[in-house]
Scaffold this motif. Structure first.
Motif, mmCIF file in Angstrom:
data_model
loop_
_atom_site.group_PDB
_atom_site.id
_atom_site.type_symbol
_atom_site.label_atom_id
_atom_site.label_comp_id
_atom_site.label_asym_id
_atom_site.label_seq_id
_atom_site.Cartn_x
_atom_site.Cartn_y
_atom_site.Cartn_z
ATOM 1 N N GLN A 6 0.837 -1.197 0.000
ATOM 2 C CA GLN A 6 0.000 0.000 0.000
ATOM 3 C C GLN A 6 0.874 1.250 0.000
ATOM 4 O O GLN A 6 1.884 1.305 0.703
ATOM 5 N N TYR A 7 0.445 2.246 -0.794
ATOM 6 C CA TYR A 7 1.142 3.521 -0.884
ATOM 7 C C TYR A 7 0.133 4.647 -0.796
ATOM 8 O O TYR A 7 -0.977 4.535 -1.291
ATOM 9 N N ARG A 8 0.548 5.768 -0.176
ATOM 10 C CA ARG A 8 -0.253 6.981 -0.164
ATOM 11 C C ARG A 8 0.262 7.910 -1.249
ATOM 12 O O ARG A 8 1.444 7.925 -1.575
ATOM 13 N N ARG A 9 -0.621 8.712 -1.753
ATOM 14 C CA ARG A 9 -0.211 9.720 -2.733
ATOM 15 C C ARG A 9 0.379 10.918 -2.009
ATOM 16 O O ARG A 9 -0.108 11.308 -0.958
ATOM 17 N N LYS A 10 1.423 11.508 -2.601
ATOM 18 C CA LYS A 10 2.101 12.644 -1.990
ATOM 19 C C LYS A 10 1.725 13.966 -2.632
ATOM 20 O O LYS A 10 2.169 15.003 -2.176
ATOM 21 N N ILE A 11 0.929 13.946 -3.673
ATOM 22 C CA ILE A 11 0.628 15.171 -4.401
ATOM 23 C C ILE A 11 -0.835 15.561 -4.233
ATOM 24 O O ILE A 11 -1.656 14.767 -3.793
ATOM 25 N N ILE A 12 -1.129 16.774 -4.600
ATOM 26 C CA ILE A 12 -2.511 17.226 -4.662
ATOM 27 C C ILE A 12 -3.005 16.930 -6.072
ATOM 28 O O ILE A 12 -2.359 17.267 -7.059
ATOM 29 N N ALA A 13 -4.139 16.269 -6.161
ATOM 30 C CA ALA A 13 -4.710 15.927 -7.460
ATOM 31 C C ALA A 13 -5.642 17.040 -7.923
ATOM 32 O O ALA A 13 -6.263 17.713 -7.112
ATOM 33 N N ASN A 49 -2.930 15.908 -14.811
ATOM 34 C CA ASN A 49 -1.600 15.949 -14.231
ATOM 35 C C ASN A 49 -1.271 17.422 -13.970
ATOM 36 O O ASN A 49 -1.273 18.222 -14.904
ATOM 37 N N PRO A 50 -0.998 17.808 -12.720
ATOM 38 C CA PRO A 50 -0.700 19.216 -12.426
ATOM 39 C C PRO A 50 0.531 19.754 -13.155
ATOM 40 O O PRO A 50 0.659 20.954 -13.358
ATOM 41 N N LYS A 51 1.430 18.868 -13.587
ATOM 42 C CA LYS A 51 2.641 19.295 -14.289
ATOM 43 C C LYS A 51 2.495 19.243 -15.802
ATOM 44 O O LYS A 51 3.359 19.715 -16.519
ATOM 45 N N ASN A 52 1.403 18.634 -16.278
ATOM 46 C CA ASN A 52 1.147 18.544 -17.719
ATOM 47 C C ASN A 52 -0.365 18.515 -17.915
ATOM 48 O O ASN A 52 -0.971 17.446 -17.896
ATOM 49 N N HIS A 53 -0.956 19.668 -18.101
ATOM 50 C CA HIS A 53 -2.408 19.773 -18.184
ATOM 51 C C HIS A 53 -3.003 19.067 -19.399
ATOM 52 O O HIS A 53 -4.214 18.870 -19.467
ATOM 53 N N ASN A 54 -2.184 18.665 -20.348
ATOM 54 C CA ASN A 54 -2.671 17.894 -21.497
ATOM 55 C C ASN A 54 -2.865 16.424 -21.150
ATOM 56 O O ASN A 54 -3.515 15.696 -21.896
ATOM 57 N N ASP A 55 -2.311 15.977 -20.032
ATOM 58 C CA ASP A 55 -2.428 14.597 -19.569
ATOM 59 C C ASP A 55 -3.678 14.508 -18.687
ATOM 60 O O ASP A 55 -3.660 14.922 -17.533
ATOM 61 N N GLN A 56 -4.781 13.985 -19.241
ATOM 62 C CA GLN A 56 -6.060 13.927 -18.529
ATOM 63 C C GLN A 56 -6.659 12.533 -18.648
ATOM 64 O O GLN A 56 -6.442 11.840 -19.633
ATOM 65 N N TRP A 57 -7.432 12.150 -17.615
ATOM 66 C CA TRP A 57 -8.071 10.847 -17.610
ATOM 67 C C TRP A 57 -9.345 10.893 -16.780
ATOM 68 O O TRP A 57 -9.517 11.735 -15.916
ATOM 69 N N LEU A 58 -10.236 9.964 -17.069
ATOM 70 C CA LEU A 58 -11.507 9.882 -16.360
ATOM 71 C C LEU A 58 -11.333 9.041 -15.099
ATOM 72 O O LEU A 58 -10.650 8.021 -15.106
#
Length: 72
Positions: A6-13, A49-58
């Motif tokens: 198990q891993y926690r996310r470190k970023i704000i989505a 993706n906060p670092k690449n706004h073209n990278d999007q997913w549902l």
């Protein structure tokens, strides 16, 4: 096969709501299992993706509700 850990996310989505009648561009990734379950649909969220706004997913509504909450 390796064991899962198990891993926690470190970023704000970053998310926005899918809007009724919205036509998503082909560039928004949607897993086949979500398509098979009727997505995109109202309640689903579009992540980017906060670092690449073209990278999007549902992200399906239930997964989003189970795993995310607003930041203050």
């Amino acid at each position: 096969m390796s064991e899962f850990k198990q891993y926690r996310r470190k970023i704000i989505a970053e998310f926005r709501s899918f809007q009724e009648g919205e036509q998503l561009p082909e560039s928004v990734s949607i897993w086949q299992v979500d398509r098979d379950n009727g997505s995109p649909k109202v309640g689903d969220m579009i992540a980017r993706n906060p670092k690449n706004h073209n990278d999007q997913w549902l992200v399906a509504k239930q997964y989003f509700e189970d795993n995310f909450e607003p930041c203050d």
